[in-house]
Design a protein around this motif. Structure first.
Motif, short mmCIF file in Angstrom:
data_model
loop_
_atom_site.label_atom_id
_atom_site.label_comp_id
_atom_site.label_asym_id
_atom_site.label_seq_id
_atom_site.Cartn_x
_atom_site.Cartn_y
_atom_site.Cartn_z
N GLY A 1 45.17 44.63 47.23
CA GLY A 1 46.09 45.71 47.60
C GLY A 1 46.03 46.88 46.65
O GLY A 1 46.07 48.05 47.08
N LEU A 2 45.94 46.61 45.34
CA LEU A 2 45.91 47.68 44.36
C LEU A 2 44.66 48.54 44.51
O LEU A 2 44.71 49.77 44.40
N ARG A 3 43.50 47.88 44.76
CA ARG A 3 42.25 48.64 44.84
C ARG A 3 42.12 49.44 46.14
O ARG A 3 41.52 50.51 46.14
N ILE A 4 42.68 48.93 47.23
CA ILE A 4 42.53 49.64 48.51
C ILE A 4 43.65 50.66 48.70
O ILE A 4 43.37 51.85 48.93
N ALA B 1 53.23 51.44 41.43
CA ALA B 1 54.44 52.09 41.96
C ALA B 1 54.16 52.76 43.29
O ALA B 1 54.99 52.73 44.21
N VAL B 2 52.97 53.38 43.43
CA VAL B 2 52.60 54.01 44.70
C VAL B 2 52.48 52.97 45.80
O VAL B 2 52.96 53.16 46.93
N CYS B 3 51.84 51.85 45.50
CA CYS B 3 51.67 50.78 46.50
C CYS B 3 53.02 50.20 46.93
O CYS B 3 53.23 49.91 48.11
N GLU B 4 53.92 50.04 45.98
CA GLU B 4 55.23 49.48 46.32
C GLU B 4 56.02 50.43 47.20
O GLU B 4 56.81 49.99 48.05
N ARG B 5 55.83 51.74 47.03
CA ARG B 5 56.51 52.69 47.90
C ARG B 5 55.93 52.65 49.32
O ARG B 5 56.68 52.72 50.30
N GLU B 6 54.61 52.56 49.43
CA GLU B 6 53.99 52.56 50.75
C GLU B 6 54.10 51.19 51.43
O GLU B 6 54.22 51.11 52.65
N ARG B 7 53.98 50.13 50.64
CA ARG B 7 54.05 48.77 51.17
C ARG B 7 55.08 47.96 50.38
O ARG B 7 54.75 47.29 49.40
N PRO B 8 56.35 48.02 50.78
CA PRO B 8 57.36 47.29 50.00
C PRO B 8 57.11 45.79 49.92
O PRO B 8 57.57 45.13 48.99
N GLY B 9 56.38 45.24 50.89
CA GLY B 9 56.10 43.82 50.84
C GLY B 9 55.21 43.39 49.69
O GLY B 9 55.12 42.20 49.39
N MET B 10 54.54 44.35 49.05
CA MET B 10 53.67 44.04 47.92
C MET B 10 54.42 43.93 46.59
O MET B 10 53.80 43.61 45.58
#
Length: 634
Positions: A73-76, A118-127
């Motif tokens: 998830g972090l890399r994509i 932080a960016v991933c958590e905003r776009e995908r809260p499930g992560m």
């Protein structure tokens, strides 16, 4: 074959890799995304490849799975979509000429990853759950590393560990000392500088922050980092290839000395340098090329040289598609090498990992020795065959003769008491249906690799038993051995041989068995390729119930097949099952009680596997499966 030496016995969890592949394909919205394992996680800037770190291998299964998903998830979501590649490239070139370059790269990578989390958590809260586990594992690891590097005196490694702990702290009480080796002035400036990371909103700002921190610490830290905890997340392994020119390939180093020899009288002495060895398939046609850096110039010319042409191979590392020349001394050798080139095209009918595999089907040709051996094995398995056949025939007779009673229609029973006692009596019965032919077909694949050396005799005995039982029950089947020629395998072609021991149209003939004794252990095995080929053969059959038995030790290994062999075989099994083919692995012989082997086979076939240490146990293990499969076919 006993594996007395094994440097890397890591078993690939095929189920986990399939989950990671599906996750990557879903997040990137591409079907061709591949998952590969590396020392550090990353994403390729050109190829659709996501690298998952081996760092998580030592953790418990649940934490390992969650952390690896966080890598994907972090890399994509993060690196692939929100990292400025030009800023990363500029940072890479800038730190090469500066001190503490390793510290700069790793500090920048960890800081950029924290920004992207932080960016991933905003776009995908499930992560959020994935990244909480990721930070918890990293904090535990760097807490240990901070203390260990302090003891060893590795100040740069200690500083990186302290910085990560400070950036991920949830409470002021969790703060670790950043630079206990620095004086008070540097520590005060550092305490003012490090919180500025949380104001960075782009890759370039994170790079500037990392530059400022390392610039402050360059006079404090005497040496660069010792360990590599991470690397830049964007992989550009083809950067050097793009800058390489034809002159670089044709470059030759000059001799260290500039002297020359006088022309000698008489013939020059010639020395024969043979290049054949026992793994060379053809003894002639080899030539050597030397890179000489020392020696004297001479004008001696051999009378055995031939004129060169544009089609010749000037360099062994540069192999094009040119054809044999008119003045070729190597003749059949060169012609054979060109004839082995695979046809052009991008199709991979047997899987991407088997794109260069070349299938060669070998016919069966048993001799008198095979006939005698077959008779001996046939006599040895006769009691087991009779037992299996008798049980199946009794079951069929029971199915045929069993009456179904208490029916509303049919033949009237003799006992009519229920007519007076029941409100709605059922006084009729029906006889069992007449015996029908089994509508089933079996495909038996036999691994003929070198690792089956100590299991082949037990395997052939089990094959004879299966063949005799299926032949008696009049069930068509096919027995095929498969292996790959390791000596002939290359990047452009991997010859894989299929030995047709028993074919479908001859499986019920009385003389069809001795060819099973032809199967012998050879070299490598490419299980995924063989399973896909047998799946094609079974799908062509008209029978309703299709069963594929794989006699293998569960360790696929071939040219370029080490990393993804288990994954490719698992995918081949899943594809066959999606097409309503029952796929089961049968492990016969020594090694069935080995925990590593069991884990490998379970990763490929799931719960559909049978471990049989001795062939005498095969009827007890095979009977429930055989009964279930044949019941479905009626």
């Amino acid at each position: 074959m006993e594996r007395f030496m094994m440097f890397n016995d890591r078993t690939v969890d095929s189920s986990l890799v399939m989950q990671l592949s599906d996750l990557a394909q879903t997040l990137m919205r591409r079907r061709d995304v591949a998952i590969q394992f590396a020392a550090h996680s990353g994403v390729h800037c050109v190829k659709p490849v996501v690298y998952v770190s081996h760092f998580w291998d030592g953790y418990p299964p649940l934490e390992r799975e969650t952390a690896m998903k966080s890598d994907v998830g972090l890399r994509i979501i993060g690196t692939y979509r929100h990292t400025d590649r030009l800023a990363v490239r500029a940072f890479r070139h800038a730190v090469e000429s500066r001190p503490l370059s390793k510290l700069s790269k790793q500090l920048f990578t960890f800081a950029e990853d924290l920004r992207l989390e932080a960016v991933c958590e905003r776009e995908r809260p499930g992560m959020k759950r994935w990244f909480r586990t990721r930070r918890r594992l990293y904090r535990r690891y760097f807490t240990q590393q901070w203390q260990a590097n302090r003891t060893r005196g590795a100040w740069a490694d200690q500083f990186l560990a302290g910085m990560y702990l400070r950036l991920t702290a949830n409470s002021p009480l969790d703060d670790a000392p950043l630079a206990p080796m620095a004086d008070e002035a540097v520590q005060a400036r550092l305490e003012t500088l490090w919180p500025q990371f949380f104001d960075a909103s782009s890759t370039a700002e994170v790079a500037d922050w990392a530059f400022a921190v390392v610039e402050l610490m360059k006079d404090v830290l005497p040496h660069d980092m010792v360990n590599a905890y991470t690397s830049l997340p964007i992989v550009e392994d083809d950067a050097d290839e793009n800058t390489m020119t034809l002159q670089d390939l044709k470059r030759t180093n000059p001799l260290e000395n500039r002297d020359a020899l006088q022309e000698a009288d008489g013939e020059a002495k010639r020395q024969l340098l043979p290049t054949w060895h026992r793994e060379t398939s053809r003894a002639g046609g080899s030539f050597l090329r030397f890179e000489l850096e020392r020696g004297s110039r001479t004008e001696i010319i051999s009378d055995e040289a031939r004129p060169g042409e544009d089609g010749d191979q000037a360099l062994a590392v540069v192999k094009g598609t040119s054809r044999p020349t008119a003045r070729n001394e190597y003749g059949l050798e060169a012609q054979a090498s060109f004839s082995e080139q695979p046809p052009a095209g991008n199709s991979a009918p047997y899987g991407e990992a088997n794109r260069q595999a070349d299938l060669v089907l070998l016919p069966s040709s048993p001799n008198l020795a095979h006939l005698e051996q077959y008779r001996a094995k046939q006599a040895a398995v006769a009691p087991y065959r009779k037992r299996l056949v008798r049980i199946m025939e009794q079951w069929l007779e029971h199915k045929r003769s069993a009456w179904r009673t208490n029916l509303p229609v049919g033949r009237l029973r003799k006992q009519l008491v229920s007519f007076f006692t029941d409100e709605r009596p059922r006084l009729f019965y029906k006889k069992g249906e007449p015996t029908r032919r089994f509508d089933a077909v079996f495909g038996l694949l036999v691994d003929c690799s070198a690792s089956m050396h100590d299991k082949m005799e037990e395997t052939k005995t089990g094959l004879v038993l299966c063949h005799e039982v299926l032949k008696t029950l009049r069930v068509p089947h096919q027995i095929v051995g498969f292996w790959e020629d390791a000596n002939e395998a290359a990047a452009s072609r991997q010859p894989n041989y299929l030995q047709m021991a028993v074919s479908f149209h001859r499986s019920l003939e009385p003389s069809s068995g001795p060819a099973i004794l032809q199967l012998e252990p050879h070299e490598d095995n490419r299980d995924g390729l063989a399973i896909r080929w047998m799946t094609e053969q079974l799908l062509k059959r008209p029978e309703a119930q299709k069963v594929l038995l794989v006699f293998s030790d569960g360790e696929p290994a071939a040219y370029g097949y080490e990393q993804n062999g288990i994954i490719d075989t698992h995918e081949a099994v899943a594809e066959a099952r999606r097409r309503c083919i029952e796929v089961v692995n049968l492990f016969l012989g020594h090694g069935a009680d080995d925990e590593s082997t069991r884990r490998t086979i379970e990763n490929i076939y799931g719960r559909f596997r049978v471990f049989v240490p001795h062939v005498s146990e095969l009827p007890d293990r095979l009977l429930p499966l055989l009964k279930t499969w044949l019941q479905k076919s009626l």
